[in-house]
Design a protein around this motif. Structure first.
Motif, mmCIF file in Angstrom:
data_model
loop_
_atom_site.group_PDB
_atom_site.id
_atom_site.type_symbol
_atom_site.label_atom_id
_atom_site.label_comp_id
_atom_site.label_asym_id
_atom_site.label_seq_id
_atom_site.Cartn_x
_atom_site.Cartn_y
_atom_site.Cartn_z
ATOM 1 N N TYR A 26 0.830 -1.207 0.000
ATOM 2 C CA TYR A 26 0.000 0.000 0.000
ATOM 3 C C TYR A 26 0.864 1.257 0.000
ATOM 4 C CZ TYR A 26 -3.340 3.474 1.671
ATOM 5 O OH TYR A 26 -4.107 4.601 1.812
ATOM 6 N N ILE A 27 1.876 1.286 0.854
ATOM 7 C CA ILE A 27 2.769 2.457 0.910
ATOM 8 C C ILE A 27 3.515 2.621 -0.411
ATOM 9 C CG2 ILE A 27 4.873 3.330 2.005
ATOM 10 C CD1 ILE A 27 3.825 2.300 4.628
ATOM 11 N N LEU A 28 3.931 1.506 -1.008
ATOM 12 C CA LEU A 28 4.621 1.575 -2.297
ATOM 13 C C LEU A 28 3.745 2.233 -3.352
ATOM 14 C CD1 LEU A 28 7.017 0.735 -4.123
ATOM 15 C CD2 LEU A 28 5.871 -1.460 -4.447
ATOM 16 N N VAL A 29 2.474 1.809 -3.445
ATOM 17 C CA VAL A 29 1.561 2.376 -4.447
ATOM 18 C C VAL A 29 1.306 3.853 -4.172
ATOM 19 C CG1 VAL A 29 -0.800 2.270 -5.335
ATOM 20 C CG2 VAL A 29 0.478 0.164 -4.964
ATOM 21 N N VAL A 30 1.058 4.204 -2.905
ATOM 22 C CA VAL A 30 0.749 5.597 -2.561
ATOM 23 C C VAL A 30 1.924 6.514 -2.875
ATOM 24 C CG1 VAL A 30 0.326 7.149 -0.620
ATOM 25 C CG2 VAL A 30 -0.979 5.037 -0.830
ATOM 26 N N ILE A 31 3.132 6.111 -2.501
ATOM 27 C CA ILE A 31 4.287 6.986 -2.725
ATOM 28 C C ILE A 31 4.573 7.128 -4.217
ATOM 29 C CG2 ILE A 31 6.774 7.204 -2.351
ATOM 30 C CD1 ILE A 31 6.434 6.082 0.364
ATOM 31 N N ILE A 32 4.402 6.059 -4.978
ATOM 32 C CA ILE A 32 4.616 6.157 -6.427
ATOM 33 C C ILE A 32 3.627 7.143 -7.045
ATOM 34 C CG2 ILE A 32 4.351 4.869 -8.583
ATOM 35 C CD1 ILE A 32 5.649 2.505 -7.205
ATOM 36 N N LEU A 33 2.395 7.155 -6.526
ATOM 37 C CA LEU A 33 1.372 8.035 -7.101
ATOM 38 C C LEU A 33 1.557 9.495 -6.697
ATOM 39 C CD1 LEU A 33 -1.833 5.821 -6.698
ATOM 40 C CD2 LEU A 33 -0.573 6.320 -8.789
ATOM 41 N N ILE A 34 2.054 9.746 -5.483
ATOM 42 C CA ILE A 34 2.081 11.139 -5.008
ATOM 43 C C ILE A 34 3.437 11.799 -5.101
ATOM 44 C CG2 ILE A 34 0.209 10.637 -3.390
ATOM 45 C CD1 ILE A 34 2.302 10.841 -1.139
ATOM 46 N N SER A 35 4.489 11.041 -5.377
ATOM 47 C CA SER A 35 5.809 11.673 -5.337
ATOM 48 C C SER A 35 6.686 11.189 -6.473
ATOM 49 C CB SER A 35 6.489 11.400 -4.003
ATOM 50 O OG SER A 35 6.888 10.058 -3.951
ATOM 51 N N TYR A 36 7.739 11.972 -6.705
ATOM 52 C CA TYR A 36 8.772 11.626 -7.666
ATOM 53 C C TYR A 36 10.114 11.684 -6.933
ATOM 54 C CZ TYR A 36 4.970 12.770 -10.837
ATOM 55 O OH TYR A 36 3.768 12.811 -11.458
ATOM 56 N N ASN A 37 11.176 11.440 -7.640
ATOM 57 C CA ASN A 37 12.495 11.451 -7.005
ATOM 58 C C ASN A 37 12.816 12.800 -6.376
ATOM 59 O OD1 ASN A 37 13.070 8.823 -7.616
ATOM 60 N ND2 ASN A 37 13.953 9.312 -9.609
ATOM 61 N N VAL A 38 12.230 13.873 -6.957
ATOM 62 C CA VAL A 38 12.508 15.212 -6.436
ATOM 63 C C VAL A 38 12.029 15.340 -4.995
ATOM 64 C CG1 VAL A 38 12.077 17.667 -6.816
ATOM 65 C CG2 VAL A 38 12.267 16.114 -8.764
ATOM 66 N N TYR A 39 10.912 14.640 -4.679
ATOM 67 C CA TYR A 39 10.328 14.775 -3.349
ATOM 68 C C TYR A 39 10.815 13.700 -2.385
ATOM 69 C CZ TYR A 39 7.193 17.763 -5.988
ATOM 70 O OH TYR A 39 6.697 18.731 -6.804
ATOM 71 N N GLY A 40 11.750 12.866 -2.810
ATOM 72 C CA GLY A 40 12.241 11.818 -1.931
ATOM 73 C C GLY A 40 12.824 12.376 -0.656
ATOM 74 N N LEU A 41 13.489 13.515 -0.757
ATOM 75 C CA LEU A 41 14.112 14.140 0.409
ATOM 76 C C LEU A 41 13.065 14.606 1.412
ATOM 77 C CD1 LEU A 41 17.005 14.841 1.265
ATOM 78 C CD2 LEU A 41 16.649 17.122 0.339
ATOM 79 N N ILE A 42 11.869 14.942 0.917
ATOM 80 C CA ILE A 42 10.827 15.474 1.789
ATOM 81 C C ILE A 42 10.108 14.367 2.540
ATOM 82 C CG2 ILE A 42 8.687 16.817 1.818
ATOM 83 C CD1 ILE A 42 9.673 18.208 -0.728
ATOM 84 N N VAL A 43 9.808 13.260 1.863
ATOM 85 C CA VAL A 43 8.942 12.239 2.461
ATOM 86 C C VAL A 43 9.704 11.164 3.211
ATOM 87 C CG1 VAL A 43 7.193 12.612 0.688
ATOM 88 C CG2 VAL A 43 8.898 10.802 0.375
ATOM 89 N N GLN A 44 11.042 11.111 3.080
ATOM 90 C CA GLN A 44 11.747 9.955 3.629
ATOM 91 C C GLN A 44 11.606 9.835 5.140
ATOM 92 O OE1 GLN A 44 14.992 10.810 5.150
ATOM 93 N NE2 GLN A 44 14.938 12.943 4.584
ATOM 94 N N LYS A 45 11.630 10.944 5.880
ATOM 95 C CA LYS A 45 11.475 10.855 7.330
ATOM 96 C C LYS A 45 10.071 10.404 7.710
ATOM 97 C CE LYS A 45 11.879 13.420 11.643
ATOM 98 N NZ LYS A 45 12.184 14.700 12.304
ATOM 99 N N ALA A 46 9.069 10.935 7.005
ATOM 100 C CA ALA A 46 7.683 10.555 7.287
ATOM 101 C C ALA A 46 7.449 9.077 6.977
ATOM 102 C CB ALA A 46 6.731 11.419 6.469
ATOM 103 N N VAL A 47 8.036 8.582 5.882
ATOM 104 C CA VAL A 47 7.873 7.173 5.521
ATOM 105 C C VAL A 47 8.525 6.277 6.560
ATOM 106 C CG1 VAL A 47 8.491 5.413 3.812
ATOM 107 C CG2 VAL A 47 7.676 7.641 3.053
ATOM 108 N N SER A 48 9.710 6.647 7.027
ATOM 109 C CA SER A 48 10.396 5.851 8.029
ATOM 110 C C SER A 48 9.579 5.767 9.323
ATOM 111 C CB SER A 48 11.781 6.446 8.313
ATOM 112 O OG SER A 48 12.479 5.670 9.251
ATOM 113 N N GLU A 49 9.034 6.894 9.773
ATOM 114 C CA GLU A 49 8.219 6.880 10.985
ATOM 115 C C GLU A 49 6.918 6.122 10.768
ATOM 116 O OE1 GLU A 49 7.904 11.009 11.826
ATOM 117 O OE2 GLU A 49 9.840 11.124 12.862
ATOM 118 N N CYS A 50 6.372 6.195 9.557
ATOM 119 C CA CYS A 50 5.151 5.442 9.230
ATOM 120 C C CYS A 50 5.419 3.934 9.306
ATOM 121 C CB CYS A 50 4.664 5.840 7.846
ATOM 122 S SG CYS A 50 3.150 5.000 7.335
ATOM 123 N N LEU A 51 6.560 3.494 8.791
ATOM 124 C CA LEU A 51 6.896 2.065 8.853
ATOM 125 C C LEU A 51 7.127 1.630 10.305
ATOM 126 C CD1 LEU A 51 9.283 1.658 5.796
ATOM 127 C CD2 LEU A 51 6.844 1.278 5.932
#
Length: 428
Positions: A26-51
């Motif tokens: 689910y997280i894989l599909v959501v992140i692919i749909l809402i972000s690109y490599n440019v936004y990887g720096l922004i979401v990485q902390k949130a994704v780690s805490e989500c996991l």
């Protein structure tokens, strides 16, 4: 076949694993749909805490399982599922809970350091989650094929984690060395499994118990006694393949280069989180499937345990690189854990679990402090691997961190009155 049997959830005992797997997809599909490599720096902390939160919820699922709620006080409550390939008992449930709990702490810890170590791709975190899923499956494996698939899920994820920094030749080299060693270990495991199947006609650990015990057909059919060496070779190959995965001496040489060359966050995962699940399956093989051949594998276990303790203790004396020093420390600690395993008794198994939980707790503290130590960027450019010289004068620059690091290292070394001392005393 009755349709009701297909949808009946009475014997469905892998809810935590399903939850983790579906959450990862689910997280894989959501992140692919809402972000690109440019936004990887922004979401990485949130994704780690989500996991990390997902794994905490998995701990809640494990604690609310029927085995724990309905069978409190029953010592040998066991549920088998998926044609006996998956076992649910207190041993597997407890170790799955420990793996999920420490993995969730790991994800919360690394959330603030992904940017510094330039691991900003969200795929890195998802690969870590799939590795944790493999460790959970390994804890509840009751079948050699299921265990092999779980081990391969962990191993394939680990190869990618080791070689994730494509711009670093050290990281790529670590990934290749890990891949080659893992392939050799998998070959040993499959060869041993084929020998076991050739003799027993099954790859199920519960079947091994019934067949190899005195009540099985092994005791009555004298025509098969000439095949007994084949069975012993199979058990030996499987145990040796697990020794390679646990980096026990003399199979430890790969771990020194892999731990040093991998990104520090990946090394943190290899050294702390992965060890418990492999020991769980080793206990199932040694204490259940091959208990009749206890005297045979006990000799190998004691020799390799003592060798690991000596090599891990003396090999690290001349090391200046911090990660290589901790790799030697891991070899030594796995030797102590194997010493508890080689006792072959219930108390030995209990001390093995106690020792590994204390090891994970101490390792989590040590590696967290290592991640907190930042080298002065004005003098060293892109220097991530730390040496002992980088810790000089830490007492003056950050007394609290120096004291915490000293206490954590003393616990790892087993200095009284810290908890690491009681773990080692229990083993002896």
């Amino acid at each position: 076949m009755n349709l009701s049997h297909l949808i009946e959830l009475k014997n469905f005992n892998v809810f935590p694993e399903y939850f983790v797997g579906i959450s990862a997809l689910y997280i894989l599909v959501v992140i692919i749909l809402i972000s690109y490599n440019v936004y990887g720096l922004i979401v990485q902390k949130a994704v780690s805490e989500c996991l990390g939160l997902i794994l905490l919820l998995t701990c809640y699922l494990i604690l609310n399982d029927d085995l724990i709620i309905n069978n409190v006080g029953m010592e040998f409550s066991v549920q088998l599922g998926f044609y006996k390939s998956n076992i649910m008992d207190y041993f597997g449930t407890f170790t799955k809970f420990i793996v999920c709990f420490f993995s969730s702490l790991y994800f919360f810890i690394i959330a603030d350091f992904l940017k510094e170590y330039k691991l900003t791709s969200f795929e890195y975190l998802l690969i870590l989650l799939f590795a944790v899923l493999g460790l959970m499956l390994l804890c509840s494996s009751n079948d050699l094929l299921t265990a092999f698939l779980a081990i391969e899920l962990v191993s394939l994820s680990s190869y990618i984690l080791a070689a994730f920094k494509k711009t670093s030749s050290y990281s790529v080299e670590a990934g290749i060395k890990y891949l080659i060693t893992g392939a050799i270990s998998s070959a040993f495991f499959l060869l041993g499994s084929s020998f076991m199947y050739a003799y027993c006609g099954s790859v199920n650990i519960s079947d091994f118990w019934s067949i190899l015990s005195n009540d099985g057909w092994f005791a009555t059919d004298n025509s098969l006694h000439f095949l007994e060496p084949l069975l012993e070779i199979g058990i030996t190959f499987i145990i040796f393949s697990l020794f390679i995965k646990l980096a026990l001496a003399p199979f430890h040489v790969w771990s020194l280069d892999v731990y040093e060359g991998s990104p520090t966050i990946s090394t943190f995962f290899f050294a702390v989180i992965t060890k418990l699940s492999f020991f769980v399956f080793l206990v199932r093989i040694g204490y259940v499937a091959a208990l009749k051949y206890y005297e045979a594998w006990q000799f190998y276990a004691v020799v390799i345990a003592l060798l690991s303790i000596f090599i891990g203790s003396f090999g690290g004396l001349r090391q200046r690189k911090l990660k290589t020093l901790l790799a030697y420390s891991s070899v030594s600690h796995m030797g102590y854990a194997l010493l508890a395993f080689s006792a072959g008794s219930r108390f030995g198994g209990e001390m093995l679990l106690f020792y590994l939980v204390i090891y994970m707790l101490s390792g989590l503290s040590v590696w967290f402090i290592i991640l907190l130590l930042r080298v002065n960027r004005k003098r060293y450019t892109d220097k991530f691997n730390k040496e002992l010289g980088d810790l000089a004068l830490l007492r003056k620059s950050n007394p609290a961190l120096a004291f915490s690091f000293s206490m954590a290292m003393f616990s790892v070394a087993g200095i009284p009155p810290l908890v690491g001392f009681f773990a080692k005393m229990g083993v002896f």
